[in-house]
Write an enzyme that holds these catalytic residues in place. Structure first.
Site, PDB file in Angstrom:
ATOM      1  N   CYS A 133       0.812  -1.269   0.031  1.00  0.00           N
ATOM      2  CA  CYS A 133      -0.046   0.083   0.057  1.00  0.00           C
ATOM      3  C   CYS A 133       0.915   1.183  -0.142  1.00  0.00           C
ATOM      4  O   CYS A 133       0.329   2.443  -0.254  1.00  0.00           O
ATOM      5  CB  CYS A 133      -0.750   0.027   1.203  1.00  0.00           C
ATOM      6  SG  CYS A 133      -1.715  -1.554   1.508  1.00  0.00           S
ATOM      7  N   CYS A 152     -13.549   0.123   7.879  1.00  0.00           N
ATOM      8  CA  CYS A 152     -12.709  -0.133   7.024  1.00  0.00           C
ATOM      9  C   CYS A 152     -12.862   0.483   5.559  1.00  0.00           C
ATOM     10  O   CYS A 152     -13.836   1.111   5.304  1.00  0.00           O
ATOM     11  CB  CYS A 152     -13.053  -1.924   7.126  1.00  0.00           C
ATOM     12  SG  CYS A 152     -13.266  -2.800   8.206  1.00  0.00           S
ATOM     13  N   LYS A 183     -10.620   5.934   3.856  1.00  0.00           N
ATOM     14  CA  LYS A 183     -11.902   5.525   4.227  1.00  0.00           C
ATOM     15  C   LYS A 183     -12.977   6.128   3.359  1.00  0.00           C
ATOM     16  O   LYS A 183     -13.816   5.276   3.070  1.00  0.00           O
ATOM     17  CB  LYS A 183     -12.131   6.254   5.915  1.00  0.00           C
ATOM     18  CG  LYS A 183     -13.643   5.687   6.211  1.00  0.00           C
ATOM     19  CD  LYS A 183     -14.029   4.323   6.277  1.00  0.00           C
ATOM     20  CE  LYS A 183     -15.228   3.954   6.425  1.00  0.00           C
ATOM     21  NZ  LYS A 183     -15.962   3.946   5.181  1.00  0.00           N
ATOM     22  N   HIS A 221      -9.109   3.446  -1.396  1.00  0.00           N
ATOM     23  CA  HIS A 221      -7.409   3.079  -1.415  1.00  0.00           C
ATOM     24  C   HIS A 221      -7.093   2.179  -2.631  1.00  0.00           C
ATOM     25  O   HIS A 221      -7.096   0.948  -2.280  1.00  0.00           O
ATOM     26  CB  HIS A 221      -7.525   2.231   0.093  1.00  0.00           C
ATOM     27  CG  HIS A 221      -6.281   1.622   0.258  1.00  0.00           C
ATOM     28  ND1 HIS A 221      -5.152   2.205  -0.078  1.00  0.00           N
ATOM     29  CD2 HIS A 221      -6.020   0.805   1.027  1.00  0.00           C
ATOM     30  CE1 HIS A 221      -3.953   1.468   0.175  1.00  0.00           C
ATOM     31  NE2 HIS A 221      -4.615   0.672   0.992  1.00  0.00           N
TER      32      HIS A 221
END
Length: 409
Positions: A86, A209, A331, A335
């Protein structure tokens, strides 16, 4: 060594785009970045490119860099692919800064791209899982939500953090994301919504998440020798720091911090000559709500036991004393693994250029980005300063520097 400057940045929309490819999303981000350069820039001026991507779904695992840069007309230049889960494009920005500081390039494109939504949920979990500890975590059935749930449980036990405080992260970031036209989940949510969502991995629920996302982001960096060709209001890359740690959570000494983030922050602050008290805002890696709370303390914004109250009090809201994730964060904004770190820099560019629209802060001068790979195996932090020459920096206050040595950037 020469200073590096941020002269332009742009991204695609983040979300699910069945009609787009990784090349078309990259083209959108590149064109937006090129168009954002105040005095304009020709593609021929770019000396080098760095592309961050994990390659979710297995598409173009070999040579994804040239596959996208040639598509946008960057012919013949050196292109490097960076994979650090990431944190891939956060590291691509760092590598771009290194190329400029070393004298090997005057203008660098640092970027990232990912397509995540055109494969099954099982396939996505597989590709995310390869960034965790393979032998003892992923193959035993642990997901990233499960790993961060362990962190959250320990944080609650050790510091008294509550589910309500975790939910305040979602409420704040959705409020910001609702004002970001590029955000995947561009809607507000109430505290009740965030508290009552279905459980994903106890104590984390759906609103704790981030989503899986398609998207691309591009950042244009220039050396001090040529920056005046592109802007009269440059943004200096004041500090760069990176760090690593054991990939498996079970291998670490703590479940309530990300040591790689601490190493990266210390190095970035040391290089910049600024500390956490000097920041006007930050974009931090909030893949899960607990990740944002840990980032507060890892970056020196507060003590670990204060993190829950730090967000619940409103201090990290846009009108608070330390705004965090004005973009909406992972969020709400989304992502797209390989594009996330560069996307954070896009928000910094907009805020420091006064181009953030409804979420614009009041004359910010210093911003920070914090990008984490996996559950903390790698991290990279950048500090950006508006203006061509360093202003008198404040003391690096907020905590004592660790003996981490210098960063090679």
């Amino acid at each position: 060594m020469r200073d590096a400057y941020l002269i332009g940045a742009g991204q695609s929309d983040y979300g699910s785009f069945p009609g787009e490819s990784y090349r078309s999303l990259f083209r959108t981000a590149f064109e937006n970045a090129r168009d954002s350069v105040p005095d304009g820039i020709e593609s021929e001026a770019v000396d080098e490119a760095v592309v961050g991507t994990l390659g979710v779904g297995g598409r173009q695992l070999g040579l994804p860099g040239p596959a996208v840069t040639e598509h946008v007309g960057l012919h013949g230049i050196p292109v490097t692919r960076v994979e650090n889960a990431c944190a891939a494009s956060g590291y691509s920005v760092r590598q771009g800064v290194q190329a400029i500081r070393s004298g090997m390039a005057d203008v660098v494109l640092a970027s990232g791209v990912e397509i995540m939504t055109d494969v099954s949920g099982d396939a996505v979990r597989y590709w995310l899982g390869v960034s965790g500890e393979t032998e003892w975590e992923r193959l035993s059935g642990t997901t990233f939500a499960g790993v961060y749930a362990q962190m959250a449980s320990r944080h609650m036990q050790e510091y008294g953090t509550t589910r309500e405080q975790l939910s305040h992260v979602a409420v704040k970031n959705h409020e910001n994301g609702a004002k970001n036209p590029h955000a995947q989940l561009g809607f507000e949510c109430s505290l009740e919504d965030a508290m009552d969502a279905p459980t994903v991995a106890d104590p984390l629920n759906l609103y704790h998440c981030c989503p899986t996302t398609d998207g691309a982001a591009c950042v244009l960096l220039a050396s001090e020798d040529v920056v005046e060709n592109y802007t009269d209001d440059p943004i200096r890359v004041a500090g760069v720091g990176a760090g690593s740690d054991r990939v498996g959570l079970f291998q670490r000494d703590t479940y309530t911090a990300v040591p790689a983030s601490q190493y990266a922050a210390d190095r970035a602050y040391e290089m910049a000559g600024y500390g956490p008290d000097d920041l006007d805002f930050a974009e931090v890696h909030d893949c899960f709500a607990i990740a944002e709370l840990m980032a507060y303390s890892d970056l020196g914004l507060c003590e670990p036991e204060e993190a829950g109250e730090f967000v619940a009090s409103g201090k990290t809201g846009r009108d608070g004393e330390m705004p965090v994730n004005t973009s909406g964060g992972l969020k709400s904004k989304g992502h797209p693994i390989g594009a996330t770190g560069a996307g954070q820099v896009v928000e910094v560019f907009k805020q420091l250029s006064g181009e953030a629209g409804e979420r614009q802060l009041d004359d910010p001068q210093i911003g920070l980005t914090h990008n984490v790979g996996g559950s903390g195996g790698a991290a990279v932090v950048h500090v950006f300063e508006k203006g061509g020459a360093p202003s008198a920096p404040g003391s690096a206050s907020g905590r004592s520097p660790r003996d981490t040595g210098g960063d090679a950037a």
